[in-house]
Design a protein around this motif. Structure first.
Motif, PDB file in Angstrom:
ATOM      1  N   ALA A 177      32.207  10.743 -15.863  1.00  0.00           N
ATOM      2  CA  ALA A 177      31.615  11.216 -17.125  1.00  0.00           C
ATOM      3  C   ALA A 177      32.530  10.968 -18.310  1.00  0.00           C
ATOM      4  CB  ALA A 177      31.297  12.706 -17.020  1.00  0.00           C
ATOM      5  N   SER A 180      31.004   9.835 -21.619  1.00  0.00           N
ATOM      6  CA  SER A 180      30.344  10.865 -22.437  1.00  0.00           C
ATOM      7  C   SER A 180      31.364  11.626 -23.280  1.00  0.00           C
ATOM      8  CB  SER A 180      29.555  11.830 -21.551  1.00  0.00           C
ATOM      9  OG  SER A 180      30.415  12.600 -20.729  1.00  0.00           O
ATOM     10  N   ARG A 229      25.233  10.814 -16.983  1.00  0.00           N
ATOM     11  CA  ARG A 229      26.663  10.589 -17.001  1.00  0.00           C
ATOM     12  C   ARG A 229      27.221  10.162 -18.359  1.00  0.00           C
ATOM     13  NH1 ARG A 229      28.360  13.348 -13.567  1.00  0.00           N
ATOM     14  NH2 ARG A 229      30.335  12.236 -13.493  1.00  0.00           N
ATOM     15  N   ARG A 235      23.990  15.632 -22.077  1.00  0.00           N
ATOM     16  CA  ARG A 235      24.961  16.406 -21.303  1.00  0.00           C
ATOM     17  C   ARG A 235      25.295  17.723 -22.004  1.00  0.00           C
ATOM     18  NH1 ARG A 235      27.779  14.591 -17.311  1.00  0.00           N
ATOM     19  NH2 ARG A 235      29.692  15.643 -17.982  1.00  0.00           N
ATOM     20  N   ASP A 272      34.109  16.159 -16.215  1.00  0.00           N
ATOM     21  CA  ASP A 272      33.130  17.132 -16.692  1.00  0.00           C
ATOM     22  C   ASP A 272      33.809  18.292 -17.410  1.00  0.00           C
ATOM     23  OD1 ASP A 272      30.878  15.786 -15.817  1.00  0.00           O
ATOM     24  OD2 ASP A 272      30.913  16.699 -13.839  1.00  0.00           O
TER      25      ASP A 272
END
Length: 469
Positions: A177, A180, A229, A235, A272
């Motif tokens: 991730a 992001s 992702r 997200r 994350d």
């Protein structure tokens, strides 16, 4: 499937850092002056607090500390579990309801782009600016944590992407991730440094560019990998939705207590957790650059010959790094005090969701005033698009008690965060003493951040120096 948070971390770190630095450096090249999306509200003021600042901040930090002590007395695991497991079923909107919401999202995006390009009005006299900053950034984002995350149904980018052909290339798992995280930093950097609230055409160009990148990415890797992702908005809203009282379980909407889903939220890894910490940081930075001490500092740096934008960029990157480092240190302290076999990386990813109420509380405190003041203007412009645009209001029109309400939002977010961390600890550790001790580091960080965020909210608004006009 959850990934091992320790896998490949050392190899990815330099690469990710290089990508972030290069991206921000390239973006900084064409920009000569700094602006913020609050540019349309430059006359905003806030009455100073009536007590000494140091006493006010210590009181706020003390409230969080006391809440930790009080939560420590709640040692009944069945009671803690019952609080977070409580839920009630809600009516399902059905396929037709979801289709109508998806259509609304596409229409809103199309109208925003069209108005941004065609309409000559600028600033908060332009419907596109009002839709983005008032209806979406201020109002809709708040709805994802106050009500529930409707973005999966409303998301116009995904609605269009799912109707386009895809190459179905395999998403590189080694990236996790981290894209992001980089995208969130880049998105907020553009929001802070570009005059998007003053230039509707520039705003439309940024929204259109975001749409193009999103559709291309979804076409290459498929909508599911991209929005799971990479896409920072999807997200962020998915995480905020875990805080909301309405959620989806087994495909059906359910009513639950606010924050009830957070203790059971297991993030996949450090990437994350870094996204959650970054979400917390970018909201803070957005408010910090509109304070008097920042204005004084950046003028002093610029007076020494440093380009102002470089000062903004340096503070941005260093601040993001310090936020994540502080959280890592807190998790390491919690591991040492709890004397547990669990790794620091495990505690980092498990306690990270407890930071989401803090991010939500600060977002609400930072943006609710703009929404309340500008909502009538939005309604007036939308109802009579051909009439002369009304004069932009000022935040000074807010009643005196609203400043206290902003501070209450910050404190409530921190108090909920303390409880979520407490419930998470009782899920992780078999010993009650371990559960309490594991929270020492996270609570210390929360107290420090409480004092920082209260200070920012209590500071009078000061237009960021070197702002574009």
């Amino acid at each position: 499937m959850a990934r091992d948070p320790r896998r490949g971390g050392r190899r990815r770190r330099p690469r990710v850092a290089s990508v972030l630095l290069a991206t921000c450096w390239l973006l900084a090249l064409p920009v000569g002056r700094v602006a913020a999306h609050t540019g349309g509200l430059r006359g905003a003021t806030r009455d100073p607090i009536a007590i000494p600042t140091w006493l006010f901040l210590l009181t706020g930090g003390g409230v969080v500390g006391v809440s930790f002590l009080l939560a420590s007395f709640v040692t009944d695991r069945r009671l803690v579990a019952a609080v977070h497991d409580w839920s009630r079923p809600l009516p399902d909107p059905g396929r037709l309801g979801r289709a109508l919401v998806a259509l609304l999202g596409v229409v809103a995006l199309a109208v925003t782009l069209a108005v941004g390009v065609v309409e000559d009005a600028t600033g908060v006299r332009n419907l596109a600016v009002l839709v983005v900053w008032v209806a979406w950034w201020g109002g809709y984002v708040a709805s994802t944590y106050l009500l529930g995350n409707s973005w999966p149904a409303l998301n116009p980018f995904r609605t269009v992407a799912e109707r386009l052909p895809t190459l179905d290339r395999t998403y590189p798992e080694r990236l996790g991730a981290w894209p992001s995280v980089a995208a969130l930093l880049l998105l907020v950097w553009v929001e802070v440094t570009a005059p998007l609230a003053d230039d509707a055409r520039l705003l439309a160009a940024v929204v259109g560019g975001y749409a193009a990148v999103t559709l291309v990415g979804a076409a290459v890797f498929g909508p599911d990998p991209w929005f799971d992702r990479v896409d920072p908005l999807a997200r962020a809203f998915r995480l905020y939705g875990r805080l909301a009282p309405v959620g989806v379980e087994d495909g059906r909407p359910r009513l639950r207590l606010p924050g009830g889903a957070l203790p059971g939220t297991a993030l996949d890894g450090r990437d994350d957790a870094a996204f959650v910490v970054t979400l917390l940081f970018v909201t803070t930075y957005d408010g910090f650059v509109a304070t008097g001490p920042w204005a004084t500092g950046v003028r002093a740096v610029a007076g020494a010959g440093v380009p102002p934008l470089l000062a903004y960029l340096g503070a941005y990157l260093v601040g993001a790094g310090l936020f994540y480092l502080a959280y890592r240190v807190a998790a390491r302290l919690g591991r040492r005090r709890a004397d547990t076999y669990l790794s620091t990386a495990e505690l980092v990813r498990r306690f990270a969701p407890s930071l989401l109420p803090i991010a939500a509380g600060y977002h609400l405190a930072h943006n609710l005033g703009s929404v309340l003041v500008l909502a009538p203007t939005l309604v007036a412009v939308a109802a009579a698009p051909l009439s002369p645009p009304p004069s932009p209001p000022q935040l000074a029109g807010l009643p005196a008690w609203f400043g206290g309400l902003e501070l209450a939002f910050v404190l409530l977010g921190h108090l909920l965060a303390v409880w979520v961390a407490h419930a998470t600890a009782y899920e992780l550790f078999p010993s009650r003493l371990q559960a309490v001790r594991s929270q020492y580091g996270v609570t210390a960080v929360m107290i420090c951040y409480t004092m920082l965020s209260l200070w920012i909210v209590a500071e009078p608004y000061v237009p960021p120096p070197f702002i574009a006009s």
